[in-house]
Design a protein around this motif. Structure first.
Motif, PDB file in Angstrom:
ATOM      1  N   GLY A   9       0.811  -1.229   0.039  1.00 25.35           N
ATOM      2  CA  GLY A   9      -0.041   0.011  -0.073  1.00 25.35           C
ATOM      3  C   GLY A   9       0.959   1.078   0.067  1.00 25.35           C
ATOM      4  O   GLY A   9       0.380   2.488   0.087  1.00 25.35           O
ATOM      5  N   LEU A  10       2.004   1.173   0.035  1.00 23.11           N
ATOM      6  CA  LEU A  10       2.995   2.288   0.121  1.00 23.11           C
ATOM      7  C   LEU A  10       3.141   3.323  -1.212  1.00 23.11           C
ATOM      8  O   LEU A  10       3.162   2.340  -2.378  1.00 23.11           O
ATOM      9  N   LYS A  11       2.999   4.498  -1.192  1.00 24.82           N
ATOM     10  CA  LYS A  11       2.926   5.267  -2.384  1.00 24.82           C
ATOM     11  C   LYS A  11       3.848   6.365  -1.855  1.00 24.82           C
ATOM     12  O   LYS A  11       3.708   6.867  -0.825  1.00 24.82           O
ATOM     13  N   LEU A  12       4.652   6.829  -3.016  1.00 22.77           N
ATOM     14  CA  LEU A  12       5.531   8.048  -2.588  1.00 22.77           C
ATOM     15  C   LEU A  12       5.279   9.053  -3.846  1.00 22.77           C
ATOM     16  O   LEU A  12       4.795   8.879  -4.840  1.00 22.77           O
ATOM     17  N   ARG A  13       5.164  10.104  -2.849  1.00 22.20           N
ATOM     18  CA  ARG A  13       4.636  11.516  -3.768  1.00 22.20           C
ATOM     19  C   ARG A  13       5.829  12.506  -3.613  1.00 22.20           C
ATOM     20  O   ARG A  13       6.499  12.849  -2.492  1.00 22.20           O
ATOM     21  N   PRO A  49      17.533   5.637   5.978  1.00 21.52           N
ATOM     22  CA  PRO A  49      17.515   4.088   6.271  1.00 21.52           C
ATOM     23  C   PRO A  49      16.951   3.701   7.673  1.00 21.52           C
ATOM     24  O   PRO A  49      16.330   2.579   7.655  1.00 21.52           O
ATOM     25  N   ALA A  50      17.223   4.458   8.629  1.00 22.69           N
ATOM     26  CA  ALA A  50      16.309   4.217  10.107  1.00 22.69           C
ATOM     27  C   ALA A  50      14.823   4.195  10.031  1.00 22.69           C
ATOM     28  O   ALA A  50      14.387   3.708  10.657  1.00 22.69           O
ATOM     29  N   HIS A  51      14.474   4.997   9.070  1.00 21.77           N
ATOM     30  CA  HIS A  51      12.916   4.918   8.828  1.00 21.77           C
ATOM     31  C   HIS A  51      12.185   4.031   8.057  1.00 21.77           C
ATOM     32  O   HIS A  51      11.158   3.829   8.308  1.00 21.77           O
ATOM     33  N   ARG A  52      13.044   3.254   7.452  1.00 21.59           N
ATOM     34  CA  ARG A  52      12.362   2.264   6.541  1.00 21.59           C
ATOM     35  C   ARG A  52      11.814   0.933   7.420  1.00 21.59           C
ATOM     36  O   ARG A  52      10.620   0.661   6.767  1.00 21.59           O
ATOM     37  N   PRO A  53      12.125   0.643   8.315  1.00 23.99           N
ATOM     38  CA  PRO A  53      11.484  -0.531   9.151  1.00 23.99           C
ATOM     39  C   PRO A  53      10.309  -0.010   9.841  1.00 23.99           C
ATOM     40  O   PRO A  53       9.149  -0.372   9.735  1.00 23.99           O
ATOM     41  N   LEU A  54      10.340   1.395  10.218  1.00 23.14           N
ATOM     42  CA  LEU A  54       8.941   2.096  10.554  1.00 23.14           C
ATOM     43  C   LEU A  54       7.723   2.092   9.405  1.00 23.14           C
ATOM     44  O   LEU A  54       6.658   1.908   9.721  1.00 23.14           O
ATOM     45  N   ILE A  55       8.321   2.695   8.411  1.00 20.53           N
ATOM     46  CA  ILE A  55       7.359   2.407   7.102  1.00 20.53           C
ATOM     47  C   ILE A  55       6.805   1.304   7.021  1.00 20.53           C
ATOM     48  O   ILE A  55       5.597   1.037   6.649  1.00 20.53           O
ATOM     49  N   GLU A  56       7.708   0.310   7.030  1.00 19.73           N
ATOM     50  CA  GLU A  56       7.080  -1.189   6.878  1.00 19.73           C
ATOM     51  C   GLU A  56       6.185  -1.458   8.106  1.00 19.73           C
ATOM     52  O   GLU A  56       5.120  -2.340   7.555  1.00 19.73           O
ATOM     53  N   ALA A  57       6.511  -1.328   9.021  1.00 21.71           N
ATOM     54  CA  ALA A  57       5.584  -1.756  10.163  1.00 21.71           C
ATOM     55  C   ALA A  57       4.194  -1.075  10.175  1.00 21.71           C
ATOM     56  O   ALA A  57       3.170  -1.616  10.316  1.00 21.71           O
ATOM     57  N   ALA A  58       4.265   0.264   9.717  1.00 17.81           N
ATOM     58  CA  ALA A  58       3.127   0.929   9.623  1.00 17.81           C
ATOM     59  C   ALA A  58       2.140   0.537   8.308  1.00 17.81           C
ATOM     60  O   ALA A  58       1.003   0.481   8.560  1.00 17.81           O
ATOM     61  N   LEU A  62      -1.528  -0.967   8.675  1.00 10.89           N
ATOM     62  CA  LEU A  62      -2.639  -0.572   8.284  1.00 10.89           C
ATOM     63  C   LEU A  62      -3.470  -1.460   6.923  1.00 10.89           C
ATOM     64  O   LEU A  62      -4.581  -1.866   6.913  1.00 10.89           O
ATOM     65  N   GLN A  63      -2.408  -2.073   6.354  1.00 12.59           N
ATOM     66  CA  GLN A  63      -2.799  -3.257   5.453  1.00 12.59           C
ATOM     67  C   GLN A  63      -3.613  -4.517   5.833  1.00 12.59           C
ATOM     68  O   GLN A  63      -4.747  -4.875   5.669  1.00 12.59           O
ATOM     69  N   ALA A  64      -3.159  -4.972   7.224  1.00 15.41           N
ATOM     70  CA  ALA A  64      -3.915  -5.712   8.040  1.00 15.41           C
ATOM     71  C   ALA A  64      -5.301  -5.512   8.372  1.00 15.41           C
ATOM     72  O   ALA A  64      -6.100  -6.250   8.376  1.00 15.41           O
ATOM     73  N   GLU A  65      -5.234  -4.184   8.880  1.00 12.33           N
ATOM     74  CA  GLU A  65      -6.620  -3.523   9.314  1.00 12.33           C
ATOM     75  C   GLU A  65      -7.698  -3.561   8.057  1.00 12.33           C
ATOM     76  O   GLU A  65      -8.703  -4.038   8.307  1.00 12.33           O
ATOM     77  N   MET A  66      -7.029  -3.389   6.823  1.00 13.52           N
ATOM     78  CA  MET A  66      -7.914  -3.135   5.815  1.00 13.52           C
ATOM     79  C   MET A  66      -8.386  -4.769   5.260  1.00 13.52           C
ATOM     80  O   MET A  66      -9.683  -4.752   4.862  1.00 13.52           O
TER      81      MET A  66
END
Length: 409
Positions: A9-13, A49-58, A62-66
């Motif tokens: 579900g990740l999109k980059l703008r 790079p330190a934020h990428r695991p946080l992006i994956e977890a978030a 959200l995908q699981a909730e959906m």
């Protein structure tokens, strides 16, 4: 997947200042089914790079909730954890909630305000909210969108009103903390947006109609004339597009556009042989009847329509060959109004108020006006009467007659 992340579900703008902003985006099917949020901005940098695991977890969360929502597991989706966000989700998914009984257009407007509320204060615990918090939220929401612009009082008041309605539902659902906050909000007072005072006048209609005809928009001329002469709501004249009912076929000859079908607008079948309209209104179901032979603006326009075109919806978009798509009627109406020299503050919706105001100025009985406008309460009719002189003129005449009688004794 950007950066080979395990982030469904990740999109980059693109960021205006360079780089990218990450968003999680729900599928179209899930959004159509009612899942919220449809888009969630992630407070991380994909370039770090330190934020990428946080992006994956978030994104995974959200995908699981959906997916749980789409699988029918609404129990978790509607679980109340004491936050305003969870109360809003419970309100939208509980079968006993008033939200489930709203019409499709009211539900859409409701959802828009709920999204604003969830985004701004959704993480706040209801038990911890004080009146000072609500006042601060109101003050922030009413700030102009741009420096020096108008205060957005309607927006701020609407958010507080919706919070009060959420808490009222919470009281009914016996959710902790809702009764206390509802009591606070019920007694609190916030500045409301001023009532609209603009009316459409006969001179506006008489300028609009020939311009619409000249621009090939007889439909707009006829729609405006009907609204002004009969005081009918725009929706009752031009109709509306509503979601297709699940599993039910569309009637032959019906209009379907983007998964919605047209209905509730005036059709030629609503006109009797003696040119009387009898129709249940869309908002309240009240029955309205109007003799078009007493509406000269309408009669002149009806005479311009050949017999072979007198079937189906009364108001047809000349370009599309079907009823006007959502918002298209108002947009095209403004184009003609601008060309006709109408003031920018006069809207198509002001035709109803103009009709009621003119009727009161003419001395019509208020209860008769209420019946003609298909209002349930006289108080509603009075709100549509904007600056009418009918009553005050009659009062002044009686006072002058009384003075004359007093002077003659």
């Amino acid at each position: 997947m950007p950066f080979d992340l395990d982030a469904p579900g990740l999109k980059l703008r693109p960021n205006p200042g360079g780089g990218s902003r990450p968003y999680w985006v729900a599928t179209h099917k899930a959004v159509k089914a009612g899942f919220r949020p449809s888009v969630f901005r992630l407070p991380y940098s994909p370039d770090d790079p330190a934020h990428r695991p946080l992006i994956e977890a978030a994104c995974q969360k959200l995908q699981a909730e959906m997916r749980a929502y789409m699988a029918g597991s609404r129990r978790e989706q509607a679980r109340f954890d004491g936050t305003i966000l969870s109360l809003s989700r419970r309100y939208q998914t509980d079968p006993a909630s008033p939200f489930q009984r709203l019409k499709h257009n009211s539900r859409r407007a409701d959802t828009y305000v709920l999204r604003l509320l969830e985004k701004s204060v959704g993480n706040r615990q209801i038990l911890a909210v004080k009146i000072g918090d609500v006042q601060r939220w109101y003050d922030v929401a009413r700030r102009p969108a741009t420096p020096g612009g108008r205060e957005r009082i309607r927006r701020a008041w609407g958010l507080v009103k919706k919070l009060r309605e959420l808490c009222a539902y919470g009281v009914m659902a016996e959710l902790p903390g809702c009764e206390r906050l509802y009591t606070v909000l019920r007694h609190a007072r916030f500045a409301q947006p001023p009532r609209r005072r603009v009316v459409m006048q006969l001179s506006h209609v008489e300028a609009f109609i020939p311009q619409a005809i000249a621009m090939g928009r007889l439909s707009l001329a006829l729609g405006t004339a009907l609204q002004f002469e009969t005081a009918m709501r725009q929706r009752d004249v031009i109709g509306e597009w509503e979601p297709l009912p699940d599993g039910k076929p569309v009637s032959p000859g019906g209009f379907v556009l983007n998964g919605r079908r047209w209905g509730r607008g005036l059709t030629w079948e609503d006109l009797s042989a003696d040119l009387v309209i009898r129709k249940a209104t869309t908002k309240t179901g009240a029955f309205a009847a109007h003799d078009l032979r007493l509406c000269p603006l309408v009669m002149d326009l009806l005479d311009r329509i050949p017999p072979e075109r007198r079937s189906g919806p009364l108001i047809i978009d000349e370009v599309a060959g079907r009823p006007y798509a959502e918002s298209a009627y108002g947009r095209e109406w403004r184009v003609v109004a601008r060309a006709a020299g109408l003031p920018g503050q006069v809207w198509n919706m002001d035709a109803r108020a103009g009709a009621i105001t003119e009727a009161e100025d003419a001395g019509a009985d208020l209860d008769h006006i209420r019946s003609a406008a298909a209002h349930a309460q006289t108080a509603t009719t009075q709100r549509y009467s904007r600056g009418a002189l009918g009553k005050s003129r009659r009062v002044a005449e009686l006072r002058l007659a009384h003075r004359a009688a007093q002077g003659g004794t």
